[in-house]
Design an enzyme around this catalytic site. Structure first.
Site, PDB file in Angstrom:
ATOM      1  N   HIS A  25      -5.631  12.886   4.259  1.00  9.54           N
ATOM      2  CA  HIS A  25      -5.132  12.163   3.079  1.00  9.54           C
ATOM      3  C   HIS A  25      -6.108  12.338   1.916  1.00  9.54           C
ATOM      4  CE1 HIS A  25      -3.290   8.920   0.743  1.00  9.54           C
ATOM      5  NE2 HIS A  25      -4.524   8.542   0.453  1.00  9.54           N
TER       6      HIS A  25
ATOM      7  N   ASP B  64       1.765  -3.880   0.556  1.00 11.53           N
ATOM      8  CA  ASP B  64       0.925  -3.113  -0.365  1.00 11.53           C
ATOM      9  C   ASP B  64       1.628  -2.946  -1.705  1.00 11.53           C
ATOM     10  OD1 ASP B  64      -1.347  -1.397  -1.078  1.00 11.53           O
ATOM     11  OD2 ASP B  64       0.161   0.177  -1.136  1.00 11.53           O
TER      12      ASP B  64
ATOM     13  N   ARG C  67      -1.970  -6.283  -8.658  1.00  9.46           N
ATOM     14  CA  ARG C  67      -3.320  -5.791  -9.003  1.00  9.46           C
ATOM     15  C   ARG C  67      -3.285  -5.023 -10.319  1.00  9.46           C
ATOM     16  NH1 ARG C  67      -4.656  -2.201  -4.145  1.00  9.46           N
ATOM     17  NH2 ARG C  67      -6.447  -1.621  -5.402  1.00  9.46           N
TER      18      ARG C  67
ATOM     19  N   SER D 146      -5.629  -1.036   1.000  1.00  6.35           N
ATOM     20  CA  SER D 146      -4.356  -0.459   0.561  1.00  6.35           C
ATOM     21  C   SER D 146      -4.181   0.944   1.162  1.00  6.35           C
ATOM     22  CB  SER D 146      -4.350  -0.405  -0.974  1.00  6.35           C
ATOM     23  OG  SER D 146      -3.331   0.432  -1.449  1.00  6.35           O
TER      24      SER D 146
ATOM     25  N   LYS E  97      -1.919   2.003   5.098  1.00  2.47           N
ATOM     26  CA  LYS E  97      -0.837   2.990   5.153  1.00  2.47           C
ATOM     27  C   LYS E  97      -1.172   4.124   6.124  1.00  2.47           C
ATOM     28  CE  LYS E  97      -0.970   2.749   0.652  1.00  2.47           C
ATOM     29  NZ  LYS E  97      -0.909   3.011  -0.774  1.00  2.47           N
TER      30      LYS E  97
HETATM   31  N1  URA Z   1      -4.325   4.467  -3.728  1.00  2.00           N
HETATM   32  C1  URA Z   1      -3.732   3.531  -2.959  1.00  2.00           C
HETATM   33  O1  URA Z   1      -2.893   3.830  -2.128  1.00  2.00           O
HETATM   34  N2  URA Z   1      -4.102   2.246  -3.151  1.00  2.00           N
HETATM   35  C2  URA Z   1      -5.019   1.864  -4.042  1.00  2.00           C
HETATM   36  O2  URA Z   1      -5.317   0.691  -4.155  1.00  2.00           O
HETATM   37  C3  URA Z   1      -5.614   2.858  -4.847  1.00  2.00           C
HETATM   38  C4  URA Z   1      -5.259   4.159  -4.663  1.00  2.00           C
END
Ligand code: URA
Length: 435
Positions: free
Chosen positions: A82, A161, A168, A183, A187
């Site tokens: 990722h 999220d 946010r 976050s 995932k």
């Molecule tokens: N990418 C994400 O998936 N979450 C974040 O908070 C920042 C970048």
């Protein structure tokens, strides 16, 4: 339990327990706690941070807010690489077939691009007829048969999220390290892969502009992965200039195919080889990175990885001949050559500005629902540290008669020159792995 007491505790720097975090996030997801209270909580986290334990509880609740995806029955060592996002980042397209040829599988959910960074999903869609898996079953079949399983993100995975991120975004709390770490990692952890390799990009074109902050984020995510008993490695890599030479969907896929053929731009090829070697090491097939790199280079020379890529394209509805005949890609007909304004060493190529140019040409989205044009983009002819003479071609802009003076001005301002010799940037700054 009262929400206000939890906010107060966090505000005062006290440590929250698992039950308090569970209550807060579960009730928020159900709609029983208003945004203004969660906003206050997020701001408290922004200033007070989270302990490792708190972050683990918080991430657990994030993961449990939606579906968990497991790929049982693939009989492969599955890797989820990722990237935190960058300009010209086509790594997954080159990496996945190499991992497949090395006997591993890629199992990951990928995103669409937004803003100056592109998404893997958009890039693959440059291939006519290409369709991504839409269900977990299709994905498992694809990864079993081709070694490559990539699917778009679903709203069912970590729905919390999405809700928290929107908040946010409007409360100036995006840049909190524990909030970013939970976050991203929630995932990753909700989709089961045997090894997670995180490529944390640092520089002008990246989400993290500053090395120390990026390192903190990488270390936090690494520890979090370990707390969940997952094999994890984090790399800190350079995003001060675009990755490789191509920026824009079709152009990037061509560059990724060239890389699978062993002919990619040097630093991009090095990055892909290093990540592949890292995966081999995490699988236990090699003891050192050097041994891993030798194995990866052998695979590239054998042509096997290209066969895996062709097979993946065929199984996904595209024409595999595209790997040998790039005229099957849609490429913008107009090419503008941009020339150096001065003689000297290239000292900066601001990646975010180059990404913005690609977006303005139509290669990316400024809003979520924008339709993108796969055919447009840029090819960089120089990298930071190269010596150029006035009027040398620095880059080519592929466009559809939509090139404006404003776009050319952005390019001009993105490139800086120096009379003094400039050292080339390393592509990989650090790798965090092991215990
Ligand atoms: N990418 C994400 O998936 N979450 C974040 O908070 C920042 C970048």
């Amino acid at each position: 339990m009262r929400t206000v007491d939890i906010i107060e505790k966090k505000r005062d720097g006290k440590v929250l327990g698992s039950e308090e975090i569970k209550f807060l996030l579960e009730e928020y997801l159900k709609g029983n706690i208003p945004d203004y209270q969660i906003s206050a909580f997020l701001m408290s986290v922004y200033f007070q941070g989270m302990t490792e334990e708190e972050l683990k509880y918080f991430t657990t609740e994030m993961i449990n807010s939606g579906d968990i995806v497991e790929f049982s029955g693939t009989h492969k060592f599955l890797v989820d690489k990722h990237s935190t996002g960058g300009v010209g980042d086509k790594t997954t397209i080159a990496l996945a077939p190499i991992l497949a040829a090395l006997g591993m599988g890629t199992a990951k959910l990928s995103g669409k691009g937004l803003g100056h960074t592109g998404g893997t999903i958009d890039k693959f869609e440059s291939i006519k007829g290409f369709k991504f898996s839409e269900t977990k079953e299709e994905l498992i079949k694809l990864v079993t048969e081709t070694g490559i399983g990539i699917m778009g993100y679903s709203d069912k995975i970590v729905p919390l999220d999405k809700k928290l991120y929107s908040l946010r975004d409007v409360t100036a709390t995006v840049s909190s390290i524990p909030l970013i770490a939970s976050s991203i990692m929630s995932k990753k952890l909700a989709v089961y892969a045997d090894a997670i390799i995180l490529d944390v990009k640092v520089g002008t074109g990246a989400f993290m502009k500053n090395y120390e902050e990026a390192k903190k984020l990488a270390e936090t995510m690494y520890k979090l992965g370990k707390q969940f008993d997952r094999k994890i490695a984090c790399m800190l890599t350079n995003m001060d200039e675009p990755l490789g030479n191509a920026v824009g969907n079709s152009l990037e896929v061509i560059e990724a195919i060239e890389t699978v053929k062993g002919r990619g731009p040097k630093e991009f090829q090095d990055l892909v080889i290093t990540i592949s070697a890292q995966a081999l090491k995490m699988k236990g097939d090699v003891a050192t990175m050097e041994e891993g790199k030798r194995k990866v280079i052998e695979i590239l020379e054998s042509g096997k990885a290209l066969q895996y890529l062709k097979n993946f394209i065929k199984e996904s509805g595209g024409d595999p001949k595209i790997c040998d005949d790039y005229s099957l890609f849609e490429i913008a007909p107009e090419i503008m050559q941009y020339h150096a304004k001065k003689t000297g060493y290239i000292s900066k190529i601001l990646a975010d500005e180059i990404g913005k140019v690609a977006m303005m040409l139509g290669a990316g989205r400024s809003k979520k629902d924008d339709i993108i044009d796969h055919s447009v983009g840029l090819i960089m002819k120089v990298k930071v540290g190269d010596y150029v003479k006035k009027d040398d071609v620095l880059l080519e802009i592929y466009h559809k008669n939509n090139l404006t003076q404003n776009i050319i001005d952005i390019v001009e301002n993105a490139i800086e020159y120096s009379e003094i010799k400039i050292e080339k940037n390393p592509i990989i700054f650090a790798i965090i792995e092991g215990e």
